[in-house]
Design a protein around this motif. Structure first.
Motif, PDB file in Angstrom:
ATOM      1  N   LEU A  68       0.849  -1.244  -0.144  1.00 18.29           N
ATOM      2  CA  LEU A  68       0.127   0.064  -0.099  1.00 18.29           C
ATOM      3  C   LEU A  68       0.837   1.297  -0.134  1.00 18.29           C
ATOM      4  N   HIS A  69       1.999   1.328   0.805  1.00 16.55           N
ATOM      5  CA  HIS A  69       3.062   2.412   0.518  1.00 16.55           C
ATOM      6  C   HIS A  69       4.550   1.965   0.447  1.00 16.55           C
ATOM      7  N   PRO A  70       4.710   1.614  -0.657  1.00 22.09           N
ATOM      8  CA  PRO A  70       6.195   1.085  -0.979  1.00 22.09           C
ATOM      9  C   PRO A  70       7.115   2.089  -0.881  1.00 22.09           C
ATOM     10  N   GLU A  71       6.674   3.564  -0.957  1.00 21.76           N
ATOM     11  CA  GLU A  71       7.597   4.295  -0.567  1.00 21.76           C
ATOM     12  C   GLU A  71       8.087   4.693   0.806  1.00 21.76           C
ATOM     13  N   TRP A  72       7.499   3.817   1.714  1.00 18.31           N
ATOM     14  CA  TRP A  72       7.948   3.864   3.151  1.00 18.31           C
ATOM     15  C   TRP A  72       8.958   3.098   3.414  1.00 18.31           C
ATOM     16  N   PHE A  73       9.248   2.073   2.479  1.00 21.67           N
ATOM     17  CA  PHE A  73      10.415   0.922   2.705  1.00 21.67           C
ATOM     18  C   PHE A  73      11.564   1.024   2.051  1.00 21.67           C
ATOM     19  N   LEU A  74      12.671   0.293   2.722  1.00 18.81           N
ATOM     20  CA  LEU A  74      13.975   0.444   2.398  1.00 18.81           C
ATOM     21  C   LEU A  74      14.445  -1.103   2.393  1.00 18.81           C
ATOM     22  N   ASN A  75      15.220  -1.498   1.239  1.00 22.04           N
ATOM     23  CA  ASN A  75      15.652  -2.872   1.202  1.00 22.04           C
ATOM     24  C   ASN A  75      17.186  -2.957   1.671  1.00 22.04           C
ATOM     25  N   TYR A  76      17.432  -3.683   2.849  1.00 19.99           N
ATOM     26  CA  TYR A  76      18.721  -3.710   3.176  1.00 19.99           C
ATOM     27  C   TYR A  76      19.151  -5.213   3.663  1.00 19.99           C
ATOM     28  N   THR A 111      16.133  -7.631   3.302  1.00 22.04           N
ATOM     29  CA  THR A 111      14.746  -7.510   4.189  1.00 22.04           C
ATOM     30  C   THR A 111      14.532  -6.199   4.086  1.00 22.04           C
ATOM     31  N   LEU A 112      12.904  -6.106   3.916  1.00 22.58           N
ATOM     32  CA  LEU A 112      12.432  -4.808   3.848  1.00 22.58           C
ATOM     33  C   LEU A 112      12.121  -4.117   5.350  1.00 22.58           C
ATOM     34  N   TYR A 113      12.693  -2.890   5.428  1.00 23.59           N
ATOM     35  CA  TYR A 113      12.310  -2.054   6.413  1.00 23.59           C
ATOM     36  C   TYR A 113      11.662  -0.909   6.458  1.00 23.59           C
ATOM     37  N   PHE A 114      10.748  -0.500   7.245  1.00 22.05           N
ATOM     38  CA  PHE A 114      10.306   0.856   7.427  1.00 22.05           C
ATOM     39  C   PHE A 114      11.362   1.715   7.460  1.00 22.05           C
ATOM     40  N   ASP A 115      11.375   2.905   6.973  1.00 23.74           N
ATOM     41  CA  ASP A 115      12.072   3.998   7.142  1.00 23.74           C
ATOM     42  C   ASP A 115      11.780   4.611   8.346  1.00 23.74           C
ATOM     43  N   PRO A 116      12.840   4.584   9.362  1.00 26.30           N
ATOM     44  CA  PRO A 116      12.651   5.443  10.675  1.00 26.30           C
ATOM     45  C   PRO A 116      12.518   6.816  10.648  1.00 26.30           C
ATOM     46  N   PHE A 134      22.822   1.831   5.472  1.00 28.63           N
ATOM     47  CA  PHE A 134      21.585   2.014   5.282  1.00 28.63           C
ATOM     48  C   PHE A 134      20.920   3.173   4.395  1.00 28.63           C
ATOM     49  N   PRO A 135      20.189   2.541   3.345  1.00 35.55           N
ATOM     50  CA  PRO A 135      19.851   3.532   2.335  1.00 35.55           C
ATOM     51  C   PRO A 135      18.772   4.769   2.744  1.00 35.55           C
ATOM     52  N   ASP A 136      19.065   5.282   3.516  1.00 40.32           N
ATOM     53  CA  ASP A 136      17.944   6.335   3.726  1.00 40.32           C
ATOM     54  C   ASP A 136      18.307   8.105   3.351  1.00 40.32           C
ATOM     55  N   ASP A 137      19.001   8.092   2.332  1.00 37.15           N
ATOM     56  CA  ASP A 137      19.534   9.230   1.530  1.00 37.15           C
ATOM     57  C   ASP A 137      18.108  10.151   1.523  1.00 37.15           C
ATOM     58  N   VAL A 138      17.074   9.652   1.065  1.00 37.01           N
ATOM     59  CA  VAL A 138      15.848  10.318   0.745  1.00 37.01           C
ATOM     60  C   VAL A 138      15.239  11.008   1.857  1.00 37.01           C
ATOM     61  N   SER A 139      14.924  10.177   2.772  1.00 35.70           N
ATOM     62  CA  SER A 139      14.351  10.959   3.913  1.00 35.70           C
ATOM     63  C   SER A 139      15.532  11.710   4.723  1.00 35.70           C
ATOM     64  N   TYR A 140      16.773  11.360   4.667  1.00 29.69           N
ATOM     65  CA  TYR A 140      17.704  12.232   5.205  1.00 29.69           C
ATOM     66  C   TYR A 140      17.719  13.727   4.680  1.00 29.69           C
TER      67      TYR A 140
END
Length: 512
Positions: free
Chosen positions: A155-163, A166-171, A212-218
């Motif tokens: 429903l919200h693929p944009e909330w998740f990161l593959n690391y 494993t798929l994780y919610f982006d904190p 951890f690939p969180d560049d977008v939210s950072y």
């Protein structure tokens, strides 16, 4: 629920005022001690034994598991009910877990609510139920896990990161924080859980060579902060939101965190422990556990000290001592690695676990108990440790330590009613609430040969779970002629606060 306690008697009196002098208990044992086991559902590690078991088989397995732990002396279970943005209960937000039914989104058959069932059965035994949730794991193994069309990753693929597969919610995503808080609120609101429990998976454990690939939210939310500080602030935020929400829903519901065993090494921070851990909560998982303890955001911490005394990087004794000095008034239960039995020479030592228990009890003011990982490890009685618990360390029940910042109100003294059975020379003492509105976990029974017992400093002889027909039987047996046995009975509230005792005397007459 009727219990039997063998003791001779000829005459029964109920006294109005409690006695108050030292106990005569022969075996020193803590009055208060948290004793629990983690029950892991991810990958069917502990329960159910495999995916897709019929509902009746799932129930039977859980009852056997519960009875095993009660027999071993546990007074709580920590059960994983949300392992990967899925549910072991009917959730309005997330699908049924694949580890329950085999296919994510498929309900159990015949239909039942596993969480409600587990809570009710645990409470029947006078034990606490801590609902264990993983906050950020969403798909355990990308390409292998069963994923429902209604799963939040769809429903919200944009909330998740593959690391690391494993798929994780982006904190760092604010919408994620709000969503996770709603999911947890639903559990606390609808279910009679005693605590909400998170383990050590905040930001995931590092994958070698990958960040951890969180560049977008950072970029969106970082505000030029150091990335480590920003990540810690994200985890601080979700802990604050959930801790506040829990107390809004149910003041008595506890919030506990089970972190990795090292906050920081003292090579990085003088406040850290004298350890050489390759990764730490603060620097790698971005979880500042000490901050949450200092500000009262959590009620207990359960560091996973799964190592032996001689482990070079994190010796067990050093870890325990450090945590004992960093609880900031909150409770601390040490996570013990019973699963490591016979895994190396140190864990082939039959005294490894029992020496660890002895060490924990040497810190009575700062270490309040233990949680064992994990449930299935007990089934084969490794190194005879179940025997050690039953015959020695947990021979007598312990009350769960109350938390004064949650509640100090004493329940009313229990009411008693006696029935004499001439046929088998026994007396049944029926117990009931002192006031109908009292919410009780059960009744504590203390036995002494003297009339000067202080229950405040005594070990209980038996804990009787609350039941509308709770009671215990007293049978003629071995009290010497002319002697008396004294029973002191207290009501124990849902928040583990004791009432004043009522006192029962069983006396014998000298036939001479």
């Amino acid at each position: 629920m009727l219990r039997s306690i063998p003791v001779a008697f000829a005459l029964l009196f109920q006294l109005i005022a409690p006695a108050a002098l030292p106990d005569t208990q022969l075996v020193p044992m803590p009055k208060y001690e948290f004793r629990a086991a983690w029950v892991t559902t991810v990958e069917n590690i502990d329960w159910p034994s495999r995916k897709g078991l019929p509902a009746d088989s799932q129930k039977l397995e859980f009852l056997r598991l519960l009875d095993m732990h009660q027999h071993n002396g546990m007074n709580a279970l920590v059960v994983q009910v949300r392992p990967a943005a899925d549910a072991f209960y009917p959730s309005p937000y997330e699908p049924w877990s694949e580890w329950l039914t085999g296919v994510q989104g498929k309900p159990p058959f015949p239909y039942y609510d596993p969480l409600q069932f587990m809570i009710e059965e645990t409470h029947k035994r006078g034990m606490e139920f801590h609902a264990w949730c993983n906050p950020y794991r969403a798909v355990y193994a990308v390409g292998k896990s069963s994923v429902s069309p209604t799963h939040i990753t769809r429903l919200h693929p944009e909330w998740f990161l593959n690391y690391g597969g494993t798929l994780y919610f982006d904190p760092g995503n604010k919408e994620v924080q709000q969503y996770v808080t709603r999911v947890i609120r639903d559990i606390v609101h609808r279910y009679d859980v005693d605590a909400l429990h998170f383990d050590d998976y905040f930001y995931p454990y590092p994958v070698p060579g990958k960040d951890f690939p969180d560049d977008v939210s950072y970029t969106k939310y970082g505000n030029a902060m150091d990335r480590g500080d920003w990540r810690r602030s994200n985890v601080d935020s979700i802990i604050l939101h959930i801790g506040t929400m829990i107390k809004e829903e149910k003041k008595y519901c506890k919030f506990g965190i089970s972190p990795f065993c090292v906050w920081r090494n003292n090579s990085k921070d003088p406040e850290g422990s004298d350890t050489q851990a390759g990764q730490t909560n603060y620097d790698n998982l971005y979880a500042d556990i000490l901050l949450w303890l200092k500000n009262g955001g959590i009620d207990y911490v359960a560091p996973q000290l799964y190592w032996e005394f001689t482990f070079a990087h994190v010796p067990f004794g050093i870890g325990v001592d450090w945590w004992s000095h960093h609880t900031y008034g909150r409770q601390c239960f040490i996570g013990l690695g019973i699963y490591r039995a016979n895994s190396n020479p140190a864990w082939r030592d039959r005294t490894q676990l029992t020496r660890q228990l002895q060490l924990l009890r040497s810190y009575p003011d700062s270490i309040q108990g233990a949680i064992y990982f994990s449930s299935r490890s007990f089934e084969k009685n490794p190194n005879g440790w179940c025997d050690s618990l039953q015959r020695n360390y947990y021979k007598y029940p312990a009350l769960i330590p109350p938390m004064a910042w949650i509640d100090t109100a004493k329940p009313h003294e229990p009411l008693t009613h006696s029935e004499y059975n001439q046929k088998d020379s026994s007396q049944t003492i029926w117990l009931s609430k002192g006031l109908a509105t009292d919410s009780l976990r059960g009744y504590a029974v203390y036995r002494s040969d003297r009339a000067d017992l202080s229950v405040d400093s005594s070990t209980i002889s038996e804990f009787i779970p609350y039941d509308p027909v709770a009671g215990f039987s007293v049978k003629a047996s071995a009290v010497s002629p002319g002697k008396s046995a004294y029973y002191y009975i207290t009501a124990v509230s849902r928040t583990n606060v004791e009432s004043r005792p009522v006192t029962i005397i069983f006396s014998t007459f000298d036939p001479k």
